[in-house]
Design an enzyme around this catalytic site. Structure first.
Site, PDB file in Angstrom:
ATOM      1  N   ASP A  44       0.967  -0.986   0.007  1.00 23.17           N
ATOM      2  CA  ASP A  44       0.414   0.125  -0.262  1.00 23.17           C
ATOM      3  C   ASP A  44       0.823   1.101   0.282  1.00 23.17           C
ATOM      4  O   ASP A  44       0.347   2.463   0.840  1.00 23.17           O
ATOM      5  CB  ASP A  44      -0.270   0.100   1.547  1.00 23.17           C
ATOM      6  CG  ASP A  44      -1.704  -1.300   0.964  1.00 23.17           C
ATOM      7  OD1 ASP A  44      -2.546  -1.588   0.203  1.00 23.17           O
ATOM      8  OD2 ASP A  44      -1.868  -1.482   2.428  1.00 23.17           O
ATOM      9  N   LYS A  80       1.785   2.210  -4.878  1.00 25.77           N
ATOM     10  CA  LYS A  80       2.280   1.934  -6.549  1.00 25.77           C
ATOM     11  C   LYS A  80       1.245   1.693  -7.612  1.00 25.77           C
ATOM     12  O   LYS A  80       2.101   1.884  -8.273  1.00 25.77           O
ATOM     13  CB  LYS A  80       2.555   0.642  -6.525  1.00 25.77           C
ATOM     14  CG  LYS A  80       3.274  -0.467  -5.319  1.00 25.77           C
ATOM     15  CD  LYS A  80       4.026  -1.710  -4.406  1.00 25.77           C
ATOM     16  CE  LYS A  80       2.371  -2.082  -4.554  1.00 25.77           C
ATOM     17  NZ  LYS A  80       2.130  -1.497  -3.273  1.00 25.77           N
ATOM     18  N   GLY A  97      -4.759  -4.356  -4.238  1.00 22.02           N
ATOM     19  CA  GLY A  97      -5.193  -3.487  -4.034  1.00 22.02           C
ATOM     20  C   GLY A  97      -5.051  -1.852  -4.588  1.00 22.02           C
ATOM     21  O   GLY A  97      -4.335  -1.058  -3.876  1.00 22.02           O
ATOM     22  N   HIS A  98      -4.314  -1.800  -5.840  1.00 27.27           N
ATOM     23  CA  HIS A  98      -4.105  -0.163  -6.590  1.00 27.27           C
ATOM     24  C   HIS A  98      -5.050   0.445  -6.508  1.00 27.27           C
ATOM     25  O   HIS A  98      -5.912   0.971  -7.372  1.00 27.27           O
ATOM     26  CB  HIS A  98      -2.911  -0.966  -7.138  1.00 27.27           C
ATOM     27  CG  HIS A  98      -1.882  -1.710  -7.468  1.00 27.27           C
ATOM     28  ND1 HIS A  98      -1.249  -2.198  -7.794  1.00 27.27           N
ATOM     29  CD2 HIS A  98      -1.605  -2.299  -5.497  1.00 27.27           C
ATOM     30  CE1 HIS A  98      -0.571  -3.149  -6.769  1.00 27.27           C
ATOM     31  NE2 HIS A  98      -0.966  -2.897  -6.114  1.00 27.27           N
ATOM     32  N   GLN A 102       1.462  -6.326  -2.878  1.00 24.77           N
ATOM     33  CA  GLN A 102       2.110  -5.980  -1.690  1.00 24.77           C
ATOM     34  C   GLN A 102       3.536  -5.799  -1.668  1.00 24.77           C
ATOM     35  O   GLN A 102       3.394  -4.373  -2.611  1.00 24.77           O
ATOM     36  CB  GLN A 102       2.604  -8.022  -1.556  1.00 24.77           C
ATOM     37  CG  GLN A 102       1.431  -8.028  -1.628  1.00 24.77           C
ATOM     38  CD  GLN A 102       0.975  -8.604  -3.011  1.00 24.77           C
ATOM     39  OE1 GLN A 102       1.809  -9.635  -3.146  1.00 24.77           O
ATOM     40  NE2 GLN A 102      -0.465  -8.308  -2.725  1.00 24.77           N
TER      41      GLN A 102
HETATM   42  P1  GDP Z   1      -1.499   0.732  -2.955  1.00 25.49           P
HETATM   43  O1  GDP Z   1      -1.269  -1.200  -2.908  1.00 25.49           O
HETATM   44  O2  GDP Z   1       0.854   0.620  -3.423  1.00 25.49           O
HETATM   45  O3  GDP Z   1      -0.912   0.587  -5.312  1.00 25.49           O
HETATM   46  O4  GDP Z   1      -1.604   1.291  -2.963  1.00 25.49           O
HETATM   47  P2  GDP Z   1      -3.142   1.775  -2.101  1.00 25.49           P
HETATM   48  O5  GDP Z   1      -3.596   2.495  -3.340  1.00 25.49           O
HETATM   49  O6  GDP Z   1      -3.335   0.803  -1.940  1.00 25.49           O
HETATM   50  O7  GDP Z   1      -2.732   2.494  -0.843  1.00 25.49           O
HETATM   51  C1  GDP Z   1      -2.595   4.140  -0.704  1.00 25.49           C
HETATM   52  C2  GDP Z   1      -2.748   5.104  -0.760  1.00 25.49           C
HETATM   53  O8  GDP Z   1      -2.639   6.388  -0.885  1.00 25.49           O
HETATM   54  C3  GDP Z   1      -3.997   5.169  -1.963  1.00 25.49           C
HETATM   55  O9  GDP Z   1      -5.438   5.926  -1.012  1.00 25.49           O
HETATM   56  C4  GDP Z   1      -4.217   6.295  -2.445  1.00 25.49           C
HETATM   57  O10 GDP Z   1      -5.232   6.794  -3.108  1.00 25.49           O
HETATM   58  C5  GDP Z   1      -3.384   7.328  -1.751  1.00 25.49           C
HETATM   59  N1  GDP Z   1      -2.488   8.162  -1.922  1.00 25.49           N
HETATM   60  C6  GDP Z   1      -1.140   7.324  -2.906  1.00 25.49           C
HETATM   61  N2  GDP Z   1       0.119   8.501  -3.210  1.00 25.49           N
HETATM   62  C7  GDP Z   1      -0.983   9.545  -2.072  1.00 25.49           C
HETATM   63  C8  GDP Z   1      -0.295  11.314  -1.780  1.00 25.49           C
HETATM   64  O11 GDP Z   1       0.964  10.904  -2.065  1.00 25.49           O
HETATM   65  N3  GDP Z   1      -0.947  11.291  -0.664  1.00 25.49           N
HETATM   66  C9  GDP Z   1      -2.363  11.173   0.238  1.00 25.49           C
HETATM   67  N4  GDP Z   1      -2.760  11.512   0.977  1.00 25.49           N
HETATM   68  N5  GDP Z   1      -2.644   9.735  -0.355  1.00 25.49           N
HETATM   69  C10 GDP Z   1      -2.210   9.212  -0.878  1.00 25.49           C
HETATM   70  P1  IMO Z   2      -0.529  -4.048  -2.281  1.00 25.84           P
HETATM   71  O1  IMO Z   2      -0.464  -5.263  -3.540  1.00 25.84           O
HETATM   72  C1  IMO Z   2      -1.133  -4.327   2.044  1.00 25.84           C
HETATM   73  C2  IMO Z   2      -0.948  -9.028   3.970  1.00 25.84           C
HETATM   74  C3  IMO Z   2      -2.477  -9.000   4.134  1.00 25.84           C
HETATM   75  C4  IMO Z   2      -1.332  -9.957   5.616  1.00 25.84           C
HETATM   76  C5  IMO Z   2      -0.451 -10.473   4.406  1.00 25.84           C
HETATM   77  C6  IMO Z   2      -0.889 -12.045   4.168  1.00 25.84           C
HETATM   78  O2  IMO Z   2      -2.369  -3.181  -2.325  1.00 25.84           O
HETATM   79  O3  IMO Z   2       0.260  -3.208  -1.532  1.00 25.84           O
HETATM   80  P2  IMO Z   2      -2.506 -12.929   1.499  1.00 25.84           P
HETATM   81  O4  IMO Z   2      -3.775 -12.221   0.949  1.00 25.84           O
HETATM   82  O5  IMO Z   2      -1.443 -12.766   0.729  1.00 25.84           O
HETATM   83  O6  IMO Z   2      -2.400 -14.078   1.943  1.00 25.84           O
HETATM   84  O7  IMO Z   2      -2.067 -12.106   3.064  1.00 25.84           O
HETATM   85  O8  IMO Z   2      -0.266  -9.412   3.404  1.00 25.84           O
HETATM   86  N1  IMO Z   2      -1.288  -8.238   2.022  1.00 25.84           N
HETATM   87  C7  IMO Z   2      -1.306  -7.133   1.211  1.00 25.84           C
HETATM   88  N2  IMO Z   2      -0.822  -5.639   2.974  1.00 25.84           N
HETATM   89  N3  IMO Z   2      -1.393  -4.368   0.408  1.00 25.84           N
HETATM   90  C8  IMO Z   2      -0.885  -5.476   0.165  1.00 25.84           C
HETATM   91  O9  IMO Z   2      -1.122  -5.559  -1.847  1.00 25.84           O
HETATM   92  C9  IMO Z   2      -1.391  -6.516   0.415  1.00 25.84           C
HETATM   93  N4  IMO Z   2      -1.541  -7.816   0.324  1.00 25.84           N
HETATM   94  C10 IMO Z   2      -1.622  -9.279   1.360  1.00 25.84           C
HETATM   95  O10 IMO Z   2      -3.058  -7.784   5.184  1.00 25.84           O
HETATM   96  O11 IMO Z   2      -0.540  -9.660   6.087  1.00 25.84           O
HETATM   97 MG    MG Z   3      -2.557  -1.101  -1.514  1.00 28.25          MG
END
Ligand code: GDP
Ligand code: IMO
Ligand code: MG
Length: 425
Positions: A13, A16, A40-41, A224
């Site tokens: 998270d 990416k 979840g991207h 991840q």
């Molecule tokens: P990913 O899994 O690495 O793609 O990241 P996620 O989408 O799960 O989580 C990142 C969260 O931070 C999302 O809700 C984005 O919309 C938000 N986000 C990304 N970049 C920024 C930033 O620079 N500032 C803020 N406040 N939110 C951001």
């Molecule tokens: P993105 O791509 C954050 C974590 C889960 C758990 C562990 C194992 O959005 O960054 P799994 O479902 O793979 O058996 O879970 O890994 N986890 C993540 N945490 N971002 C993710 O993906 C994750 N995918 C798995 O919360 O701790």
């Molecule tokens: Mg994510």
């Protein structure tokens, strides 16, 4: 021939998805190489937010092709929903989305096994997203899995039935029972399979390598984060794939000598969702503040993310394992308003020793972070579009991190929107 990688350096998270979307304009192909719908991207542009789980984050750009590589595990049910969510964009999936024949399928019974395994662990649970990731990769490495290419084989139904029967027997081994309606799950699964056929099902390793020979540029999108890597993460509190750079080679069929830049994405602080060690976790009002301002709730499960200060020891470890050449710092805006901010520069072990390496999991629970205190900034920074205009304390924070990590920060993100991104030369 150019393949660049985008990887998360923390526990996922990091942002990416946003960065892949922002960088897609410089590439011809965006390719996911591991993980599955546990990811979840999030992408934000034109006032709309999108969360992608299996589909690569380049899908909104008309010029880029998107590839789901052999290293990814696919749940057709979630894949179908993702496709349906994108309906209003009129994306021609048959020309823009390619799916590897060799990607493994998540069956309904894989999800059940995940749930039963987690339930049986009680307090020691991993905190899995329960998407069936672990059991599916277990079947892959155990050589029992079913791949996308199998769907069109004559013995497909038989293969499915053999494996799901085995899973049902395995479910009996778990002491904790879970409720399920197999017929409903299977109906949904079989109905969803057609959605896979909306994209091109290909030998993606040939497609990518042929494209490279034609001079196309590929951006590999990780899921991840490095600290969730099956080998190098905080085992057993990890996911079941190699989230690190090597995973891009095996998950796409790209040779290591084709890799050019490795972009390491990190938050200006740290979050973790699920169980497991987290040395800089803040169980106080600062942690609450980071969670609230950063809207730190999981994109896949909605769970609250644990928050803490930046951990430079862990980042250095991740940079080394991945060969990171350029850093991308996300969510710097979330730190605005803290009078002081803290960066973990080393760890103190339970017997008082100072260490600079990320310890084996059994040692990590007894360590305490050693912090460097830095001045914070009070300014609102989300509209800044030039690195020179950043507050001096943020510039100092950036310089401090770059020096500690011996790697340059090339992009700074100051908000979730595509536009809230600044480049540093
Ligand atoms: P990913 O899994 O690495 O793609 O990241 P996620 O989408 O799960 O989580 C990142 C969260 O931070 C999302 O809700 C984005 O919309 C938000 N986000 C990304 N970049 C920024 C930033 O620079 N500032 C803020 N406040 N939110 C951001
Ligand atoms: P993105 O791509 C954050 C974590 C889960 C758990 C562990 C194992 O959005 O960054 P799994 O479902 O793979 O058996 O879970 O890994 N986890 C993540 N945490 N971002 C993710 O993906 C994750 N995918 C798995 O919360 O701790
Ligand atoms: Mg994510």
């Amino acid at each position: 021939m150019i393949v660049d990688l985008i990887l998360g350096l923390q526990w996922g998270d990091e942002g990416k998805g946003k960065i892949v979307d922002v960088l897609t304009k410089s590439y011809d192909i965006i390719a996911r190489f591991q993980g599955g719908p546990n990811a979840g991207h999030t992408l934000k542009f034109d006032g709309n937010k999108h969360i992608l789980h299996t589909i690569p984050s380049g899908i909104f750009h008309s010029d880029a092709l998107n590839v789901i590589g052999n290293g990814v595990v696919i749940d057709p049910v979630i894949f179908k929903k993702e496709i349906e969510n994108l309906k209003s964009y009129n994306i021609d999936f048959s020309s823009k989305l390619l799916l590897s024949k060799k990607a493994h399928l998540i069956l309904p019974t894989h999800r059940l096994l995940d749930a039963a395994s987690e339930k049986s662990k009680g307090k020691g649970k991993i905190g899995s997203t329960l998407k069936g990731i672990g059991p599916t990769y277990m079947d892959k490495t155990g050589r029992n899995g079913i791949r996308v290419g199998d769907i069109s084989q004559p013995n497909w139904k038989e293969k499915y039935s053999t494996l799901s029967k085995k899973h049902l027997k395995m479910l009996n081994y778990f002491n904790s029972k879970i409720d399920f309606n197999l017929k409903a799950l299977e109906d949904e699964f079989f109905k969803s399979l057609n959605s896979l056929k909306l994209c091109q099902i290909v030998d993606s390793e040939y497609f990518i390598n042929d494209s490279l020979k034609k001079g196309k540029k590929v951006l590999a999108e990780g899921a991840q984060g490095s600290l969730l890597d099956i080998d190098f993460g905080t085992y057993p509190y990890v996911t079941s794939s190699n989230t690190t750079a090597a995973g891009a080679c095996t998950g796409l069929g790209i040779a290591p000598n084709k890799i050019n830049d490795v972009f390491g994405v990190f938050k200006a602080y740290v979050t973790r969702v699920g169980s497991g060690p987290f040395p800089t976790e803040l169980n106080n009002k600062d942690g609450e503040r980071l969670a609230n301002i950063g809207k730190e709730f999981g994109s896949t499960t909605g769970r609250k993310r644990r928050c803490g200060w930046i951990d430079l020891v862990a980042l250095k470890y991740a940079i080394e394992i991945n060969g990171v050449t350029k850093l991308i710092m996300m969510k710097a805006d979330v730190l605005s308003g803290f009078e002081k901010i803290y960066a973990c520069v080393s760890y103190k072990t339970s017997d008082g020793k100072i260490i600079n390496h990320f310890p084996y999991d059994s040692g990590i629970n007894g360590i305490e972070p050693v912090y460097k205190e830095l001045d914070g900034w009070m300014d609102e920074i989300t509209e800044i579009n030039n690195p020179n205009s950043l507050p001096i304390s943020l510039k100092n924070y950036i310089a401090f991190i770059e020096e500690a990590l011996e790697t340059p920060i090339k992009i700074i993100s100051l908000g979730p929107d595509r536009k809230q991104t600044i480049y540093v030369n």
